[in-house]
Write a protein that holds these residues in place. Structure first.
Motif, PDB file in Angstrom:
ATOM      1  N   VAL A  42       0.700  -1.103  -0.030  1.00 21.71           N
ATOM      2  CA  VAL A  42      -0.144  -0.047   0.135  1.00 21.71           C
ATOM      3  C   VAL A  42       0.882   1.197  -0.057  1.00 21.71           C
ATOM      4  O   VAL A  42       0.538   2.163  -0.855  1.00 21.71           O
ATOM      5  N   LEU A  43       1.964   1.204   0.849  1.00 19.40           N
ATOM      6  CA  LEU A  43       2.765   2.481   0.636  1.00 19.40           C
ATOM      7  C   LEU A  43       3.518   2.723  -0.701  1.00 19.40           C
ATOM      8  O   LEU A  43       3.651   3.723  -0.820  1.00 19.40           O
ATOM      9  N   LYS A  44       3.755   1.615  -1.211  1.00 21.31           N
ATOM     10  CA  LYS A  44       4.396   1.845  -2.537  1.00 21.31           C
ATOM     11  C   LYS A  44       3.255   2.255  -3.421  1.00 21.31           C
ATOM     12  O   LYS A  44       3.672   3.187  -4.380  1.00 21.31           O
ATOM     13  N   GLU A  45       2.215   1.770  -3.310  1.00 22.74           N
ATOM     14  CA  GLU A  45       1.322   1.866  -4.396  1.00 22.74           C
ATOM     15  C   GLU A  45       0.847   3.346  -4.315  1.00 22.74           C
ATOM     16  O   GLU A  45       0.516   4.103  -5.298  1.00 22.74           O
ATOM     17  N   LEU A  46       0.793   3.922  -3.197  1.00 24.40           N
ATOM     18  CA  LEU A  46       0.287   5.398  -2.992  1.00 24.40           C
ATOM     19  C   LEU A  46       1.548   6.335  -2.873  1.00 24.40           C
ATOM     20  O   LEU A  46       1.335   7.633  -2.682  1.00 24.40           O
ATOM     21  N   ASP A  47       2.718   5.696  -2.954  1.00 20.68           N
ATOM     22  CA  ASP A  47       4.180   6.785  -3.063  1.00 20.68           C
ATOM     23  C   ASP A  47       4.291   7.436  -1.959  1.00 20.68           C
ATOM     24  O   ASP A  47       4.285   8.707  -1.924  1.00 20.68           O
ATOM     25  N   LEU A  48       4.135   6.687  -0.591  1.00 19.33           N
ATOM     26  CA  LEU A  48       4.212   7.396   0.702  1.00 19.33           C
ATOM     27  C   LEU A  48       5.340   6.729   1.446  1.00 19.33           C
ATOM     28  O   LEU A  48       6.064   5.760   1.395  1.00 19.33           O
ATOM     29  N   LYS A  49       6.123   7.882   2.302  1.00 20.93           N
ATOM     30  CA  LYS A  49       7.045   7.519   2.991  1.00 20.93           C
ATOM     31  C   LYS A  49       6.599   7.390   4.573  1.00 20.93           C
ATOM     32  O   LYS A  49       5.874   8.207   5.036  1.00 20.93           O
ATOM     33  N   LEU A  50       6.901   6.206   5.061  1.00 27.70           N
ATOM     34  CA  LEU A  50       6.072   5.662   6.327  1.00 27.70           C
ATOM     35  C   LEU A  50       7.145   6.634   7.477  1.00 27.70           C
ATOM     36  O   LEU A  50       8.364   6.318   7.709  1.00 27.70           O
ATOM     37  N   ALA A  51       6.536   7.641   8.267  1.00 30.79           N
ATOM     38  CA  ALA A  51       7.307   8.266   9.216  1.00 30.79           C
ATOM     39  C   ALA A  51       7.268   7.722  10.589  1.00 30.79           C
ATOM     40  O   ALA A  51       8.235   7.573  11.559  1.00 30.79           O
ATOM     41  N   TYR A  52       6.032   7.249  10.860  1.00 28.64           N
ATOM     42  CA  TYR A  52       5.777   6.828  12.261  1.00 28.64           C
ATOM     43  C   TYR A  52       4.877   5.547  12.222  1.00 28.64           C
ATOM     44  O   TYR A  52       4.029   5.185  11.331  1.00 28.64           O
ATOM     45  N   THR A  53       5.158   4.625  13.326  1.00 27.21           N
ATOM     46  CA  THR A  53       4.017   3.758  13.624  1.00 27.21           C
ATOM     47  C   THR A  53       3.459   3.982  15.099  1.00 27.21           C
ATOM     48  O   THR A  53       4.406   4.404  15.793  1.00 27.21           O
ATOM     49  N   LEU A  54       2.307   4.252  15.145  1.00 27.84           N
ATOM     50  CA  LEU A  54       1.574   4.560  16.283  1.00 27.84           C
ATOM     51  C   LEU A  54       0.997   3.630  17.181  1.00 27.84           C
ATOM     52  O   LEU A  54      -0.130   3.138  16.472  1.00 27.84           O
ATOM     53  N   GLU A  55       1.257   3.345  18.240  1.00 23.25           N
ATOM     54  CA  GLU A  55       0.768   2.294  19.209  1.00 23.25           C
ATOM     55  C   GLU A  55      -0.329   2.693  19.915  1.00 23.25           C
ATOM     56  O   GLU A  55      -0.130   3.886  20.741  1.00 23.25           O
ATOM     57  N   THR A  56      -1.336   2.274  19.909  1.00 17.52           N
ATOM     58  CA  THR A  56      -2.533   2.641  20.921  1.00 17.52           C
ATOM     59  C   THR A  56      -2.278   2.164  22.349  1.00 17.52           C
ATOM     60  O   THR A  56      -2.787   2.663  23.251  1.00 17.52           O
ATOM     61  N   HIS A  57      -1.589   1.122  22.441  1.00 15.23           N
ATOM     62  CA  HIS A  57      -0.961   0.323  23.622  1.00 15.23           C
ATOM     63  C   HIS A  57      -0.136  -0.642  23.202  1.00 15.23           C
ATOM     64  O   HIS A  57      -0.117  -1.059  22.107  1.00 15.23           O
ATOM     65  N   VAL A  58       0.390  -1.256  24.276  1.00 20.74           N
ATOM     66  CA  VAL A  58       1.091  -2.627  24.235  1.00 20.74           C
ATOM     67  C   VAL A  58       0.040  -3.729  23.929  1.00 20.74           C
ATOM     68  O   VAL A  58      -0.333  -4.197  25.111  1.00 20.74           O
ATOM     69  N   HIS A  59       0.156  -4.398  22.838  1.00 21.21           N
ATOM     70  CA  HIS A  59      -1.021  -5.210  22.631  1.00 21.21           C
ATOM     71  C   HIS A  59      -0.911  -6.730  23.350  1.00 21.21           C
ATOM     72  O   HIS A  59       0.188  -7.215  23.663  1.00 21.21           O
ATOM     73  N   ALA A  60      -1.848  -7.434  23.567  1.00 18.74           N
ATOM     74  CA  ALA A  60      -1.840  -8.834  24.088  1.00 18.74           C
ATOM     75  C   ALA A  60      -2.373  -9.872  23.100  1.00 18.74           C
ATOM     76  O   ALA A  60      -2.180 -11.089  23.447  1.00 18.74           O
ATOM     77  N   ASP A  61      -2.961  -9.348  21.970  1.00 16.90           N
ATOM     78  CA  ASP A  61      -3.608 -10.240  20.963  1.00 16.90           C
ATOM     79  C   ASP A  61      -2.883 -10.317  19.595  1.00 16.90           C
ATOM     80  O   ASP A  61      -3.354 -11.279  18.833  1.00 16.90           O
ATOM     81  N   HIS A  62      -1.952  -9.604  19.315  1.00 19.00           N
ATOM     82  CA  HIS A  62      -1.246  -9.647  18.209  1.00 19.00           C
ATOM     83  C   HIS A  62       0.188  -9.040  18.532  1.00 19.00           C
ATOM     84  O   HIS A  62       0.511  -8.323  19.257  1.00 19.00           O
ATOM     85  N   ILE A  63       1.189  -9.267  17.626  1.00 16.14           N
ATOM     86  CA  ILE A  63       2.360  -8.800  17.553  1.00 16.14           C
ATOM     87  C   ILE A  63       2.395  -7.585  16.795  1.00 16.14           C
ATOM     88  O   ILE A  63       2.125  -7.714  15.643  1.00 16.14           O
ATOM     89  N   THR A  64       3.137  -6.456  17.117  1.00 16.55           N
ATOM     90  CA  THR A  64       3.114  -5.501  16.147  1.00 16.55           C
ATOM     91  C   THR A  64       4.165  -5.473  15.387  1.00 16.55           C
ATOM     92  O   THR A  64       5.225  -6.275  15.456  1.00 16.55           O
ATOM     93  N   ALA A  65       4.100  -4.709  14.221  1.00 17.68           N
ATOM     94  CA  ALA A  65       4.827  -4.506  13.043  1.00 17.68           C
ATOM     95  C   ALA A  65       5.987  -3.543  13.216  1.00 17.68           C
ATOM     96  O   ALA A  65       6.586  -3.096  12.373  1.00 17.68           O
TER      97      ALA A  65
END
Length: 230
Positions: A42-65
């Motif tokens: 998706v980032l490549k398709e839209l020609d975007l540069k990822l600046a941040y990953t924003l976590e709403t909390h430290v999750h217990a149900d999946h592993i963050t990317a």
């Protein structure tokens, strides 16, 4: 603004892509490790540069990317300072602001599901993570959960937003994609319609939910920004 709502089916997790049309800077909110290929495409398709990953909390149900995206793309990970992930590049607190190109994001600390829960507020929308769900809220029986604290923060920091504010949650299990603050104030079975604090605490204390099936692997990995070997 460029906006995409992405869905990971195994844990019914929503990840949100927001980006500035002028600068092409982007952020991903609550990215899931198993969906890395989708994010990169998706980032490549839209020609975007990822600046941040924003976590709403430290999750217990999946592993963050967040850690893998930092490694591959050089993005910076953002977690609340009470979240327990000291590996993050930026540890935020209540009232902090982040800029993604021309977009402004306000951090509101909304603990109760976990100590480190935050909601990300923009001009017309709020990303509530597991604090406020559509017709529900996050559980409060593990990971520093506190039903009284959750009630106070939802009412004080989320229900104080304009009623037309769009609500984008961290999960949904019934196919809902978006709500509004006004709708949740009026109709949320746990928190809306004038539900009193003591009623909410009693309700949450007696849910008797199953132990989270991925917590023993996900929680330590997320405290290490997605490093599954930690």
């Amino acid at each position: 603004m460029i906006f995409r709502q992405l869905f990971e089916a195994d844990t019914s997790t929503y990840t949100y892509l927001i980006a500035c049309e002028r600068t092409r800077e982007a952020a991903l909110i609550d990215p899931v490790l198993s969906e890395m290929d989708q994010y990169l495409a998706v980032l490549k398709e839209l020609d975007l540069k990822l600046a941040y990953t924003l976590e709403t909390h430290v999750h217990a149900d999946h592993i963050t990317a967040s850690g893998k995206l930092r490694e591959v793309l050089g993005s910076r990970s953002v977690v609340h300072r009470d979240g327990g992930a000291q590996c993050a590049d930026i540890l935020v607190d209540d009232g902090d602001t982040l800029s993604v190109g021309d977009l402004q994001i306000e951090v509101r600390h909304t603990p109760g599901h976990t100590n480190g829960c935050v909601s990300y507020v923009m001009a017309d929308r709020v990303f509530t993570g597991d604090a406020l769900l559509i017709g529900g809220c996050g559980r409060t029986d593990f990971q520093q959960g506190d039903p009284g604290k959750l009630y106070d923060n939802i009412h004080g920091k989320l229900f104080s937003l304009p009623p037309e504010t769009l609500v984008y949650p961290g999960h949904d299990y019934q196919g809902n994609t978006v709500s509004t603050i006004g709708r949740e104030m009026a109709e949320n079975p746990r928190l809306g319609g004038g539900k009193q604090r003591d009623e909410f605490i009693q309700l949450m204390t007696n849910l008797n939910m199953a132990y989270p099936r991925h917590i023993d692997r996900a929680l330590p990995a997320n405290q290490a920004c997605g490093n599954v070997n930690s």
